[in-house]
Write a protein that holds these residues in place. Structure first.
Motif, PDB file in Angstrom:
ATOM      1  N   GLY A 196     -14.425  -6.763   1.098  1.00 46.12           N
ATOM      2  CA  GLY A 196     -13.536  -7.370   2.078  1.00 46.12           C
ATOM      3  C   GLY A 196     -13.976  -8.775   2.451  1.00 46.12           C
ATOM      4  N   GLU A 222      -5.790  -4.721  -1.478  1.00 41.79           N
ATOM      5  CA  GLU A 222      -6.946  -4.302  -0.689  1.00 41.79           C
ATOM      6  C   GLU A 222      -6.625  -3.089   0.174  1.00 41.79           C
ATOM      7  OE1 GLU A 222     -10.172  -6.205   2.513  1.00 41.79           O
ATOM      8  OE2 GLU A 222      -8.321  -7.271   2.017  1.00 41.79           O
ATOM      9  N   ILE A 257      -7.901  -4.879  -7.925  1.00 40.13           N
ATOM     10  CA  ILE A 257      -8.331  -6.113  -7.269  1.00 40.13           C
ATOM     11  C   ILE A 257      -9.062  -7.019  -8.248  1.00 40.13           C
ATOM     12  CG2 ILE A 257      -9.843  -7.066  -5.488  1.00 40.13           C
ATOM     13  CD1 ILE A 257      -9.271  -4.535  -3.839  1.00 40.13           C
TER      14      ILE A 257
END
Length: 243
Positions: free
Chosen positions: A86, A131, A146
């Motif tokens: 993240g 995400e 991703i």
């Protein structure tokens, strides 16, 4: 960086001497400093451009690496590694939004900028959608998606296709994410300046003033920029009281 160095030098070094005679001494020193720094920036600009232009690809590499480490992490390490994914994505988003400015191929007032900004916003929206799949889909598949998206972004950027960082079919219906970093940066400057000015009326000792001012500045940056606050440290350095 030029503005940052000049202002800090002026406040910390020349500030204590501004009331001394003759005044032209410190004004001349400041003017000479600005001239030398401007020449230095011009001389070193060519060496710095590749670094600026490659920041997006560097962010892509770090994001792919974070995904790979999260994919191979044990159950106990998985939360920490997902958190790192993240964090890497937040930094990548900022680089995507600034890709058209850093590429060196788009003039400042070019009408192409509007379309490129909208495309970058759609790319960020797609990354955020991928995400969110980490919370409701098999994490291995989400991480692979991703990493695949990020690899495509890096490849397209290296080839100079900043208006096609991701294929159009993947971006259909995606509402562009707006780049609010400039507004947050302006808000940080105003809040830090207001806080430091308010502290001046408390009559605190210099050491306490420096400590409280630094703490206030860090809290503002953390509130506005989250985990990426450290990259904006030069902002509050401008407001640190001099010796």
């Amino acid at each position: 960086m030029l503005v940052y160095v000049v202002v800090v030098y002026f406040v910390i070094v020349l500030g204590p001497y501004r009331g001394r005679e003759p005044h032209w001494h410190w004004l001349a020193a400041w003017a000479i400093l600005v001239t030398l720094l401007m020449k230095l920036c011009v001389k070193t600009r060519g060496a710095g451009l590749p670094f600026v232009r490659n920041q997006l690809t560097s962010a892509c590499r770090k994001t792919i690496r974070a995904c790979a480490e999260a994919h191979g992490a044990s159950h106990a390490q998985r939360p920490e590694k997902l958190f790192a994914v993240g964090t890497a994505l937040r930094r990548l988003e900022g680089n995507v939004m600034r890709a058209h400015r850093r590429s060196g191929t788009v003039a400042f007032l070019s009408p192409r900028r509007r379309e490129l900004k909208a495309h970058a916003g759609q790319v960020v929206a797609k990354l955020r959608e991928a995400e969110t799949a980490l919370d409701h889909s098999p994490q291995a598949e989400a991480l692979s998606e991703i990493a695949g998206l990020v690899a495509t972004i890096a490849e397209q950027y290296v080839d100079g296709r900043i208006g096609a960082l991701l294929p159009k079919p993947l971006l259909e219906g995606k509402k562009p994410v707006r780049d609010r970093e400039v507004l947050r940066l302006a808000a940080a400057v105003v809040l830090i300046a207001g806080g430091v000015a308010g502290l001046a009326f408390l009559g605190l000792p210099d050491i306490a003033m420096a400590a409280v001012g630094t703490a206030w500045s860090v809290l503002i940056l953390m509130a506005l920029f989250g985990n990426n606050w450290a990259s904006h440290l030069p902002v509050f350095e401008l407001f640190k009281p001099g010796p």
